[in-house]
Design a protein around this motif. Structure first.
Motif, mmCIF file in Angstrom:
data_model
loop_
_atom_site.group_PDB
_atom_site.id
_atom_site.type_symbol
_atom_site.label_atom_id
_atom_site.label_comp_id
_atom_site.label_asym_id
_atom_site.label_seq_id
_atom_site.Cartn_x
_atom_site.Cartn_y
_atom_site.Cartn_z
ATOM 1 N N ILE A 171 29.722 4.137 13.808
ATOM 2 C CA ILE A 171 30.993 3.473 13.508
ATOM 3 C C ILE A 171 31.671 2.855 14.730
ATOM 4 O O ILE A 171 32.585 2.057 14.585
ATOM 5 C CB ILE A 171 31.982 4.440 12.805
ATOM 6 N N LEU A 172 31.220 3.218 15.927
ATOM 7 C CA LEU A 172 31.824 2.706 17.153
ATOM 8 C C LEU A 172 31.251 1.326 17.474
ATOM 9 O O LEU A 172 30.054 1.095 17.307
ATOM 10 C CB LEU A 172 31.513 3.683 18.297
ATOM 11 N N ALA A 173 32.114 0.421 17.921
ATOM 12 C CA ALA A 173 31.640 -0.898 18.341
ATOM 13 C C ALA A 173 30.652 -0.745 19.493
ATOM 14 O O ALA A 173 30.727 0.210 20.270
ATOM 15 C CB ALA A 173 32.824 -1.757 18.777
ATOM 16 N N SER A 174 29.737 -1.679 19.601
ATOM 17 C CA SER A 174 28.780 -1.655 20.712
ATOM 18 C C SER A 174 29.529 -1.818 22.038
ATOM 19 O O SER A 174 30.523 -2.545 22.105
ATOM 20 C CB SER A 174 27.770 -2.790 20.579
ATOM 21 N N PRO A 175 29.036 -1.172 23.086
ATOM 22 C CA PRO A 175 29.689 -1.355 24.393
ATOM 23 C C PRO A 175 29.414 -2.765 24.917
ATOM 24 O O PRO A 175 28.456 -3.416 24.475
ATOM 25 C CB PRO A 175 29.009 -0.300 25.271
#
Length: 184
Positions: A137-141
């Motif tokens: 669920i976290l955006a890509s770095p």
């Protein structure tokens, strides 16, 4: 300034303003989900060491002034079963990063050890499946991150008490030497 005894210090790499904003957002989301302690995002470059003399401060300023800011590529997220490498952004090893690390380790007389460059987003213990759910669920770095400062950090047992004492911008060695390392 006399040497300070019984304190532990590390050298951190810190990031350009824009990258710091993005990394702090990712860290906040990770910590909100995983319930970790607050800390400043960074890339550990060297340490531990215990001497904070004028000689150390001056030499570190010289090193910063003779090393350009580093553009580093990321390799997505990584996880380990280690409190201080629990959930992080993986950094590709480059010749420039290894050269900077070796220069700092040699200067501080720190024996070389395996280096896993990373930017921690969470410190603590959590199950692997919980961290894997966060990755989904976290955006890509960001693909490229710019390391543009070397900082001296006082490390105390309580993570939230860690404190950046000095920060040195990395500037092209052709620039005039300035007194840039100031207490924070």
């Amino acid at each position: 300034m006399s040497s300070l005894i019984d304190k532990t210090y590390y050298l951190w790499g810190e990031f350009s303003h824009g990258d710091s904003v993005l990394l702090n957002q990712l860290q906040q989301k990770a910590n909100n989900r995983l319930k970790g302690p607050g800390f400043k995002v960074h890339l550990t470059l060297s340490g531990p060491f215990h001497d904070l003399s004028e000689e150390i401060l001056g030499r570190l300023e010289d090193i910063a002034l003779t090393n350009d800011a580093l553009e580093m590529r990321t390799n997505g997220y990584g996880t380990e079963d280690n409190i201080f490498q629990s959930f992080y952004i993986q950094i590709q090893i480059s010749a420039e990063l290894l050269h900077l690390k070796k220069t700092l380790d040699n200067f501080l007389k720190i024996s070389p050890k395996e280096y896993n460059p990373h930017i921690s987003l969470f410190y603590g213990k959590r199950e692997l499946y919980v961290k894997n759910e966060l990755i989904k669920i976290l955006a890509s770095p960001p693909q490229i991150i710019t390391l543009d400062r070397i900082s001296i950090v006082e490390i105390i047992d309580d993570i939230e008490s860690w404190k950046v004492l000095y920060s040195y911008p990395m500037i092209d060695g052709k620039s005039a030497k300035l007194n840039l390392g100031r207490p924070i």
